[in-house]
Scaffold this active site. Sequence first.
Site, PDB file in Angstrom:
ATOM      1  N   LYS A  79       0.800  -1.225   0.000  1.00 27.33           N
ATOM      2  CA  LYS A  79       0.000   0.000   0.000  1.00 27.33           C
ATOM      3  C   LYS A  79       0.833   1.276   0.000  1.00 27.33           C
ATOM      4  O   LYS A  79       0.319   2.358  -0.260  1.00 27.33           O
ATOM      5  CB  LYS A  79      -0.952   0.008   1.192  1.00 27.33           C
ATOM      6  CG  LYS A  79      -2.051  -1.020   1.039  1.00 27.33           C
ATOM      7  CD  LYS A  79      -3.086  -0.922   2.113  1.00 27.33           C
ATOM      8  CE  LYS A  79      -4.195  -1.933   1.820  1.00 27.33           C
ATOM      9  NZ  LYS A  79      -5.153  -2.043   2.897  1.00 27.33           N
TER      10      LYS A  79
ATOM     11  N   LYS B 190      -8.129 -12.737  -6.862  1.00 26.87           N
ATOM     12  CA  LYS B 190      -9.213 -12.736  -5.902  1.00 26.87           C
ATOM     13  C   LYS B 190     -10.413 -11.954  -6.429  1.00 26.87           C
ATOM     14  O   LYS B 190     -10.237 -10.995  -7.175  1.00 26.87           O
ATOM     15  CB  LYS B 190      -8.704 -12.016  -4.643  1.00 26.87           C
ATOM     16  CG  LYS B 190      -9.014 -12.693  -3.345  1.00 26.87           C
ATOM     17  CD  LYS B 190      -8.219 -12.040  -2.248  1.00 26.87           C
ATOM     18  CE  LYS B 190      -9.136 -11.288  -1.312  1.00 26.87           C
ATOM     19  NZ  LYS B 190      -8.515 -10.928  -0.044  1.00 26.87           N
TER      20      LYS B 190
ATOM     21  N   LYS C  76     -13.445  -5.955  -5.029  1.00 26.65           N
ATOM     22  CA  LYS C  76     -14.307  -4.799  -5.307  1.00 26.65           C
ATOM     23  C   LYS C  76     -13.806  -3.969  -6.480  1.00 26.65           C
ATOM     24  O   LYS C  76     -14.556  -3.495  -7.287  1.00 26.65           O
ATOM     25  CB  LYS C  76     -14.325  -3.875  -4.098  1.00 26.65           C
ATOM     26  CG  LYS C  76     -15.246  -4.318  -3.012  1.00 26.65           C
ATOM     27  CD  LYS C  76     -15.391  -3.194  -2.014  1.00 26.65           C
ATOM     28  CE  LYS C  76     -14.678  -3.502  -0.726  1.00 26.65           C
ATOM     29  NZ  LYS C  76     -15.241  -4.492   0.105  1.00 26.65           N
TER      30      LYS C  76
END
Length: 331
Positions: free
Chosen positions: A114, A197, A200
Amino acid sequence: MKNKKVMLTGVRPSGNLTLGNYLGAIKNFVEKQNDFKSYIFIADLHALTSYVEPKKLKESIRNSIAMYLSCGVDFEKTTIFKQSDVLEHGFLGFIMTFQTKMGELQRMTQFKYKSQNVGKFGVDTGLFVYPTLMVSDILLYDTAIVPVGKDQQQHVELTRDLAERFNKKYGDVFNMPDVFIAPIGNKILNLQNPEEKMNKSDNGDNKGTIFLLDDIEVAKKKIMSAKTDSLNQVKFDEENQPGISNLMSILSKITGESFESIENRFKNKGYGDFKKEVAEAVGDLLKDIQEKYKKYNNENFLKNILQKGAQKARRVANKKIKEVSKVLGLN
Ligand code: TRP
């Protein structure tokens, strides 16, 4: 009753949960909530590691509580609260940073990931110390098991390290938590790109991701157009048939049917029949969740639940903070 172990998990606020969130995490929690003293909280402080418009954040918190209830989290059995309502989280988080080496935080893969694309002012320290807050979330409640996705495993391991370090220095204050990662189908994959995966933020078109609030017909279509493999056999084989295996995981997780039984039933049938059945199962699941969501998404109702939850959580957390303060000599 009294000596049930504690299960705790924190979830980032987002009402916009995916089928992957539900099957990979929420459902496991719901199934276990009878066997543990359970806590689930909205990690709204953690959400502040990136800028969210305040109005949006508020809305997400509300929607996510409604969503967790709709997915079967039972507020009679599980203490539901929001992290920022229990100030003890921040307090212990601060204390735990003193037990933590910079190197330990630099090693966290989530942090590495991140902190990659930051502007010229560099990485926020909030992102850096994020794990110590999570450590504290867990340790405040004498947590025994922490059901999380694999991406959070390292943070739970850090929790164990820091608990041990603290206990060695100051005495037996913290319980040692174990991570719990669901064995199969734990990772529901992207329908269009079953190497990744179900996420969203899947590359914009969202065809690979089913949202729990998707229109039922749209969701079914996503299943019908999911990428499948060329072997033309309904057989669980994650390596050679990731697409079909993913759909099998979805079906099996929803209905409880074993892979073997699914394989047998579809032995001489094509992918079409199989997908249709998966689509129906997903449609029924979403319908049920969405009906509940309409009912639960009521401001006063949710406020009430959060107030009660925070009260319960505070009692426990405050006791732990007193203990911590005492061994540190702060009392
Ligand atoms: N870091 C977790 C996530 O991003 C959320 C979280 C915060 C959490 N505190 C926690 C999970 C404590 C389990 C236990 O998903």
